[in-house]
Design a protein around this motif. Structure first.
Motif, PDB file in Angstrom:
ATOM      1  N   GLY A  20       0.899  -1.181  -0.071  1.00 58.38           N
ATOM      2  CA  GLY A  20       0.089   0.161   0.030  1.00 58.38           C
ATOM      3  C   GLY A  20       0.897   1.366  -0.215  1.00 58.38           C
ATOM      4  O   GLY A  20       0.237   2.358   0.141  1.00 58.38           O
ATOM      5  N   VAL A  21       2.080   1.041   0.032  1.00 53.80           N
ATOM      6  CA  VAL A  21       2.914   2.408  -0.142  1.00 53.80           C
ATOM      7  C   VAL A  21       3.211   2.769  -1.355  1.00 53.80           C
ATOM      8  O   VAL A  21       3.682   2.089  -2.419  1.00 53.80           O
ATOM      9  N   PRO A  22       2.671   3.966  -1.855  1.00 50.71           N
ATOM     10  CA  PRO A  22       2.972   4.322  -3.309  1.00 50.71           C
ATOM     11  C   PRO A  22       4.313   4.950  -3.540  1.00 50.71           C
ATOM     12  O   PRO A  22       5.090   5.323  -2.770  1.00 50.71           O
ATOM     13  N   HIS A  23       4.709   4.186  -4.750  1.00 52.82           N
ATOM     14  CA  HIS A  23       6.176   4.735  -4.957  1.00 52.82           C
ATOM     15  C   HIS A  23       6.115   4.650  -6.794  1.00 52.82           C
ATOM     16  O   HIS A  23       5.369   4.357  -7.426  1.00 52.82           O
ATOM     17  N   ALA A  24       7.317   5.093  -7.150  1.00 50.98           N
ATOM     18  CA  ALA A  24       7.616   5.102  -8.605  1.00 50.98           C
ATOM     19  C   ALA A  24       8.837   4.633  -9.211  1.00 50.98           C
ATOM     20  O   ALA A  24       9.697   5.009  -9.926  1.00 50.98           O
ATOM     21  N   ASP A  25       9.408   3.407  -8.119  1.00 50.57           N
ATOM     22  CA  ASP A  25      10.721   2.975  -8.443  1.00 50.57           C
ATOM     23  C   ASP A  25      10.811   2.126  -9.555  1.00 50.57           C
ATOM     24  O   ASP A  25      10.039   0.932  -9.366  1.00 50.57           O
ATOM     25  N   GLU A  26      11.427   2.204 -10.673  1.00 49.80           N
ATOM     26  CA  GLU A  26      11.177   1.453 -11.915  1.00 49.80           C
ATOM     27  C   GLU A  26      11.645   0.037 -11.382  1.00 49.80           C
ATOM     28  O   GLU A  26      10.749  -1.008 -11.802  1.00 49.80           O
ATOM     29  N   ARG A  27      12.680  -0.406 -10.732  1.00 52.66           N
ATOM     30  CA  ARG A  27      13.063  -1.880 -10.759  1.00 52.66           C
ATOM     31  C   ARG A  27      12.298  -2.421  -9.556  1.00 52.66           C
ATOM     32  O   ARG A  27      11.828  -3.608  -9.956  1.00 52.66           O
TER      33      ARG A  27
ATOM     34  N   ILE B 112       6.434  -8.701 -12.293  1.00 47.92           N
ATOM     35  CA  ILE B 112       6.773 -10.210 -12.757  1.00 47.92           C
ATOM     36  C   ILE B 112       6.180 -11.213 -11.375  1.00 47.92           C
ATOM     37  O   ILE B 112       5.734 -12.247 -11.801  1.00 47.92           O
ATOM     38  N   LEU B 113       6.384 -10.722 -10.096  1.00 54.38           N
ATOM     39  CA  LEU B 113       6.212 -11.757  -9.178  1.00 54.38           C
ATOM     40  C   LEU B 113       4.787 -11.833  -8.930  1.00 54.38           C
ATOM     41  O   LEU B 113       4.355 -12.721  -8.727  1.00 54.38           O
ATOM     42  N   GLU B 114       3.808 -10.802  -9.389  1.00 55.30           N
ATOM     43  CA  GLU B 114       2.406 -10.996  -9.437  1.00 55.30           C
ATOM     44  C   GLU B 114       1.934 -11.877 -10.231  1.00 55.30           C
ATOM     45  O   GLU B 114       1.123 -12.826 -10.085  1.00 55.30           O
TER      46      GLU B 114
ATOM     47  N   PHE C 190      13.811 -15.656  -6.053  1.00 54.29           N
ATOM     48  CA  PHE C 190      13.502 -14.945  -7.469  1.00 54.29           C
ATOM     49  C   PHE C 190      14.692 -13.922  -7.804  1.00 54.29           C
ATOM     50  O   PHE C 190      15.105 -13.805  -8.822  1.00 54.29           O
ATOM     51  N   ARG C 191      15.081 -13.155  -6.874  1.00 51.13           N
ATOM     52  CA  ARG C 191      15.922 -12.184  -7.047  1.00 51.13           C
ATOM     53  C   ARG C 191      17.298 -12.740  -7.542  1.00 51.13           C
ATOM     54  O   ARG C 191      17.918 -12.159  -8.604  1.00 51.13           O
ATOM     55  N   ARG C 192      17.847 -13.689  -6.840  1.00 52.72           N
ATOM     56  CA  ARG C 192      19.069 -14.410  -7.180  1.00 52.72           C
ATOM     57  C   ARG C 192      18.989 -14.927  -8.849  1.00 52.72           C
ATOM     58  O   ARG C 192      19.877 -14.718  -9.639  1.00 52.72           O
ATOM     59  N   ALA C 193      17.804 -15.599  -8.836  1.00 53.39           N
ATOM     60  CA  ALA C 193      17.539 -16.432 -10.205  1.00 53.39           C
ATOM     61  C   ALA C 193      17.491 -15.444 -11.430  1.00 53.39           C
ATOM     62  O   ALA C 193      17.947 -15.824 -12.420  1.00 53.39           O
ATOM     63  N   PHE C 194      16.842 -14.350 -11.178  1.00 50.78           N
ATOM     64  CA  PHE C 194      16.459 -13.382 -12.555  1.00 50.78           C
ATOM     65  C   PHE C 194      17.155 -12.031 -12.043  1.00 50.78           C
ATOM     66  O   PHE C 194      16.762 -11.050 -12.568  1.00 50.78           O
ATOM     67  N   ASP C 195      18.662 -12.229 -11.868  1.00 48.63           N
ATOM     68  CA  ASP C 195      19.633 -11.187 -11.822  1.00 48.63           C
ATOM     69  C   ASP C 195      18.905 -10.004 -11.207  1.00 48.63           C
ATOM     70  O   ASP C 195      19.126  -8.663 -11.694  1.00 48.63           O
ATOM     71  N   ASP C 196      18.580 -10.062  -9.837  1.00 51.84           N
ATOM     72  CA  ASP C 196      17.843  -8.832  -9.369  1.00 51.84           C
ATOM     73  C   ASP C 196      16.950  -8.029 -10.042  1.00 51.84           C
ATOM     74  O   ASP C 196      16.911  -6.898  -9.983  1.00 51.84           O
ATOM     75  N   PHE C 197      16.413  -8.685 -10.943  1.00 55.33           N
ATOM     76  CA  PHE C 197      15.184  -8.001 -12.000  1.00 55.33           C
ATOM     77  C   PHE C 197      15.749  -7.038 -12.732  1.00 55.33           C
ATOM     78  O   PHE C 197      15.239  -6.265 -12.922  1.00 55.33           O
ATOM     79  N   ASP C 198      16.871  -7.387 -13.128  1.00 59.35           N
ATOM     80  CA  ASP C 198      17.581  -6.481 -14.117  1.00 59.35           C
ATOM     81  C   ASP C 198      16.817  -6.532 -15.640  1.00 59.35           C
ATOM     82  O   ASP C 198      17.311  -7.706 -16.204  1.00 59.35           O
ATOM     83  N   ALA C 199      15.965  -5.997 -16.177  1.00 54.32           N
ATOM     84  CA  ALA C 199      15.237  -6.161 -17.395  1.00 54.32           C
ATOM     85  C   ALA C 199      16.262  -6.583 -18.485  1.00 54.32           C
ATOM     86  O   ALA C 199      15.823  -7.166 -19.466  1.00 54.32           O
ATOM     87  N   GLU C 200      17.314  -5.682 -18.797  1.00 57.20           N
ATOM     88  CA  GLU C 200      18.095  -5.824 -19.632  1.00 57.20           C
ATOM     89  C   GLU C 200      18.845  -7.080 -19.699  1.00 57.20           C
ATOM     90  O   GLU C 200      19.086  -7.664 -20.652  1.00 57.20           O
TER      91      GLU C 200
ATOM     92  N   THR D 178       8.469   5.974 -19.219  1.00 54.08           N
ATOM     93  CA  THR D 178       8.900   5.086 -18.109  1.00 54.08           C
ATOM     94  C   THR D 178       7.639   4.202 -17.727  1.00 54.08           C
ATOM     95  O   THR D 178       6.736   4.503 -18.168  1.00 54.08           O
ATOM     96  N   LEU D 179       8.255   2.883 -17.119  1.00 55.72           N
ATOM     97  CA  LEU D 179       7.252   1.839 -16.739  1.00 55.72           C
ATOM     98  C   LEU D 179       6.285   2.564 -15.729  1.00 55.72           C
ATOM     99  O   LEU D 179       5.107   2.485 -15.344  1.00 55.72           O
ATOM    100  N   ALA D 180       6.846   3.305 -14.750  1.00 52.50           N
ATOM    101  CA  ALA D 180       6.242   4.062 -13.686  1.00 52.50           C
ATOM    102  C   ALA D 180       5.236   4.926 -14.247  1.00 52.50           C
ATOM    103  O   ALA D 180       4.000   4.896 -13.758  1.00 52.50           O
ATOM    104  N   SER D 181       5.314   5.545 -15.064  1.00 47.04           N
ATOM    105  CA  SER D 181       4.446   6.522 -15.436  1.00 47.04           C
ATOM    106  C   SER D 181       3.196   5.734 -16.311  1.00 47.04           C
ATOM    107  O   SER D 181       2.188   6.205 -16.438  1.00 47.04           O
ATOM    108  N   PHE D 182       3.649   4.697 -17.216  1.00 39.45           N
ATOM    109  CA  PHE D 182       2.656   3.871 -17.819  1.00 39.45           C
ATOM    110  C   PHE D 182       1.779   3.446 -16.846  1.00 39.45           C
ATOM    111  O   PHE D 182       0.572   3.374 -17.179  1.00 39.45           O
ATOM    112  N   LEU D 183       2.311   2.788 -15.768  1.00 36.26           N
ATOM    113  CA  LEU D 183       1.697   1.995 -14.950  1.00 36.26           C
ATOM    114  C   LEU D 183       0.477   3.100 -13.994  1.00 36.26           C
ATOM    115  O   LEU D 183      -0.505   2.789 -13.944  1.00 36.26           O
TER     116      LEU D 183
END
Length: 205
Positions: A31-38, A45-47, A65-75, A119-124
């Motif tokens: 419930g905490v609003p934020h705009a952190d892309e990562r 992804i986790l949802e 999951f973070r270890r397996a997916f490179d800390d969710f580095d999209a690139e 940005t993903l944040a603005s899109f969401l």
């Protein structure tokens, strides 16, 4: 009086009793609003991995999951090959569902494509209603599983190439990232999250 009223406040019932990990997630993140892309990309992804499962199952596996997916580095995820898919399918620390694993890789590519224009944040936030929504539910049974806004966000994500982002998943994402405040009104986190939402400025593209 204030002390007695404060003593009556209890966490949202979905947290349950006796799991400090779940309680900490409820108290510090949900419930905490934020705009952190990562963080937004990770949560999306986790949802998707949660579909058909409980969130506590995913939360207990989040570090894996973070270890397996490179800390969710999209690139880096966008460059995954069939060998990486095989590696992930052999990783007992995560949810080993091939469709979801492959969707996570496609979602990373969709995210990078989206990032060429905004940005993903603005899109969401744009498709999630444009500003935080503060609800005032008194009972857990009043909280919806999906809404017209989550349907709109789901459709927008699918048009952008994302997978495993149905309206229920989209609404769970909105709840978790503060796009909507679904803490019950007697929950001690409702008011603090509402205040953060009041002062939060949604990002623009």
């Amino acid at each position: 009086m204030a002390v007695r009223e404060a003593a009556k406040l209890e966490r949202c019932p979905w947290v349950g009793i006796g799991d400090p990990l779940y309680a900490r997630y409820h108290d510090e993140e949900w419930g905490v609003p934020h705009a952190d892309e990562r963080r937004l990309f990770e949560k999306l992804i986790l949802e998707g991995f949660q579909a058909g499962l409980s969130w506590i199952t995913i939360l207990r596996k989040r570090d894996a999951f973070r270890r397996a997916f490179d800390d969710f580095d999209a690139e880096r995820i966008a460059r995954y090959t069939p060998r990486d898919v095989a590696r992930l399918m052999a990783d007992e620390g995560i949810v080993r569902n091939r469709l979801k694993v492959e969707a996570a890789i496609e979602n990373a590519r969709a995210y990078l494509s989206l990032r060429e224009t905004q940005t993903l944040a603005s899109f969401l936030w744009q498709h999630g209603g444009g500003k935080p929504i503060v609800n005032h539910y008194a009972a857990f049974g009043e909280v919806p599983a999906e809404t017209a806004t989550s349907h709109a966000l789901s459709k927008a994500l699918k048009r952008a190439g994302f997978r495993f982002v149905g309206p229920t998943t989209a609404y769970a994402f909105m709840q978790a990232t503060g796009m909507v405040n679904d803490h019950l009104i007697d929950c001690p986190r409702h008011a603090p999250c509402a205040e953060m939402q009041r002062t939060f400025t949604p990002p623009r593209s």
